[in-house]
Scaffold this active site. Structure first.
Site, mmCIF file in Angstrom:
data_model
loop_
_atom_site.group_PDB
_atom_site.id
_atom_site.type_symbol
_atom_site.label_atom_id
_atom_site.label_comp_id
_atom_site.label_asym_id
_atom_site.label_seq_id
_atom_site.Cartn_x
_atom_site.Cartn_y
_atom_site.Cartn_z
ATOM 1 N N SER A 59 65.025 85.723 1.529
ATOM 2 C CA SER A 59 65.637 87.057 1.607
ATOM 3 C C SER A 59 65.926 87.697 0.251
ATOM 4 C CB SER A 59 66.917 87.005 2.440
ATOM 5 O OG SER A 59 66.605 86.973 3.815
ATOM 6 N N LYS A 62 64.515 91.132 -0.101
ATOM 7 C CA LYS A 62 65.205 92.378 0.227
ATOM 8 C C LYS A 62 65.742 93.089 -1.014
ATOM 9 C CE LYS A 62 66.478 90.942 4.916
ATOM 10 N NZ LYS A 62 66.179 89.496 4.955
ATOM 11 N N SER A 119 71.859 90.801 5.621
ATOM 12 C CA SER A 119 70.459 90.485 5.347
ATOM 13 C C SER A 119 69.623 90.657 6.611
ATOM 14 C CB SER A 119 70.322 89.056 4.796
ATOM 15 O OG SER A 119 69.083 88.878 4.163
ATOM 16 N N LYS A 221 72.165 88.876 -4.401
ATOM 17 C CA LYS A 221 71.573 88.577 -3.108
ATOM 18 C C LYS A 221 71.328 87.090 -2.927
ATOM 19 C CE LYS A 221 69.846 90.142 0.774
ATOM 20 N NZ LYS A 221 70.187 88.872 1.450
#
Length: 439
Positions: A59, A62, A119, A221
């Site tokens: 992720s 992202k 997420s 993140k």
């Protein structure tokens, strides 16, 4: 068989079963560690371990999806209250997700919060389709953007980070992306420090547990898939010092966080308090592109297909009407932006072009000052147009008028006038200005 022999056989069999069970519990491919810390003031490497080895971003992907959103916001192609509709593809993404049904929609700002905190994979796919037409097309845009930022070892195949063996990056590249988000979008970067967000009746907590626990951490993140392990990119600003740190391949979220906290403690004191300026350069649009200037004065309505083939007398006027026509919605504008040439091992699908004219019916989508601009328009058009131009071949043609050189961006492969006109009509429904011409 004696009792002792039976006991020995039983013990051997039990040991065998235990070994089999242990082997079954081991993943087919264990996640591999990588770490990197960079001084965000000077660019000096403060820590590096396997930083240039390929890893799965999970992720962390992202981060680039958010970069593309922020870029679209900054350019005015979307607004925070623009609605993003969920297609069946987006709605079908596996958790974690918002759970919006196909046909439902959320605002751009809600999408941002959902990507930063929960997420959400379905929101990532919906954003990708909104900005890129298809998620695969958006992934190619993400990859080109990554390479333009200097992330030469990164390839994206989706907008969420869900498992894909071809989607790879490095710890160093992820640090570059973290720096780019901080430097290029200071007006939006504070989203990454969001501790929680409420969607409907649900509270979405940020997966980055270092926020509020490690002094100076302000984002960015986390990510996890089994093949990647537990990943984290963290930004830290404290006492005039600033770093971006990356940990990939953690065995658990807790051990990853502990290791990141240790890296911060060990490297931050070594960072400089003297800011040497931006470390990740933005691409500067040259005056020859004139996108921003020209777009402000262009009509925003679609141009109908002419009843007869138009005779364009001035390619300079044609270039303004085609290459730089702004989009009324959030689809990618056909701006002439630079697209780097990939090497033989590159993962971006290049636009094949020809320097000579092609006979028969063709569709022209732009006339630009430089060949590179024409190539970029062709590539962006191919992404946006999807199956409309699936059987067409892009190419460029040099044209001179009154001492000025233009580069026409065209598609060949249309056997009849009707086929070319039909393709142009379909393109115009996607807000791509064009005209069909026989050569």
């Amino acid at each position: 068989m004696s009792f002792k022999v039976r006991q020995a056989v039983a013990r051997s069999f039990i040991a065998f079963l235990c070994a089999v069970a242990m082997l079954a519990a081991v993943p087919a491919q264990a996640a591999k560690y990588a770490g990197f810390v960079i001084d965000a003031n000077t660019g000096e490497t403060l820590y590096s371990d396997q930083a240039d080895e390929y890893r799965y971003p999970a992720s962390l992907t992202k981060m680039m999806t958010l970069y593309m959103i922020f870029e679209a916001l900054q350019a005015g192609r979307i607004k925070k209250d623009t609605r993003i509709t969920f297609s069946p593809h987006a709605a079908a993404q596996p958790p974690t997700k918002l759970g919006v049904r196909a046909g439902g929609s959320i605002t751009v700002e809600t999408a941002i919060y959902s990507l930063v905190t929960k997420s959400a994979n379905d929101a990532a796919a919906a954003v990708a389709e909104h900005l890129g037409g298809t998620e695969s097309g958006f992934a190619r845009m993400m990859t080109r953007k990554a390479h333009s930022l200097g992330m030469k070892h990164t390839t994206f195949r989706n907008a969420s980070g869900l498992p894909n063996s071809a989607q790879k990056t490095t710890a160093r590249d992820m640090a570059t992306l973290g720096l780019a988000l901080r430097e290029h979008f200071p007006q939006y970067y504070s989203y990454f420090s969001t501790r929680s967000y409420t969607f409907g009746k649900r509270r979405m907590g940020n997966h980055n547990k270092l926020l509020g626990r490690v002094k100076g951490v302000d984002g960015i993140k986390t990510g996890y898939i089994r093949a990647a392990g537990f990943n984290l990119v963290a930004s830290v600003k404290r006492d005039g010092r600033s770093i971006v740190a990356v940990v990939m391949g953690g065995k658990t979220g807790r051990s990853r966080d502990a290791h990141m906290a240790d890296l911060i403690q060990r490297t931050l004191p070594k960072a400089s308090r003297r800011d040497s300026g931006p470390l990740v350069a933005k691409r500067v649009i040259s005056p020859s592109n004139a996108v921003a200037v020209a777009a402000a004065n262009l009509p925003r309505r679609d141009i109908p297909t002419p009843a007869t083939r138009p005779q364009i007398a001035d390619d300079a006027a044609a270039s303004i009407q085609t290459a730089y026509a702004p989009q009324p919605d959030a689809r990618p504008a056909l701006q002439a932006i630079a697209a780097g040439t990939e090497d033989a091992q590159g993962s971006v699908d290049p636009v094949q072009t020809a320097s000579t004219d092609m006979k028969g019916w063709v569709v022209q989508v732009a006339s630009t000052p430089t060949k590179q601009d024409a190539l970029s328009v062709l590539e962006r058009t191919s992404e946006t147009a999807g199956p409309i131009l699936a059987n067409a071949s892009p190419f460029t043609v040099v044209f001179e008028k009154d001492g000025t050189t233009f580069h026409r961006a065209r598609y060949s492969g249309f056997e009849t006038k009707t086929a070319a006109w039909d393709a142009c009509s379909a393109l115009k429904k996607k807000k791509i200005a064009c005209y069909a011409v026989e050569q």
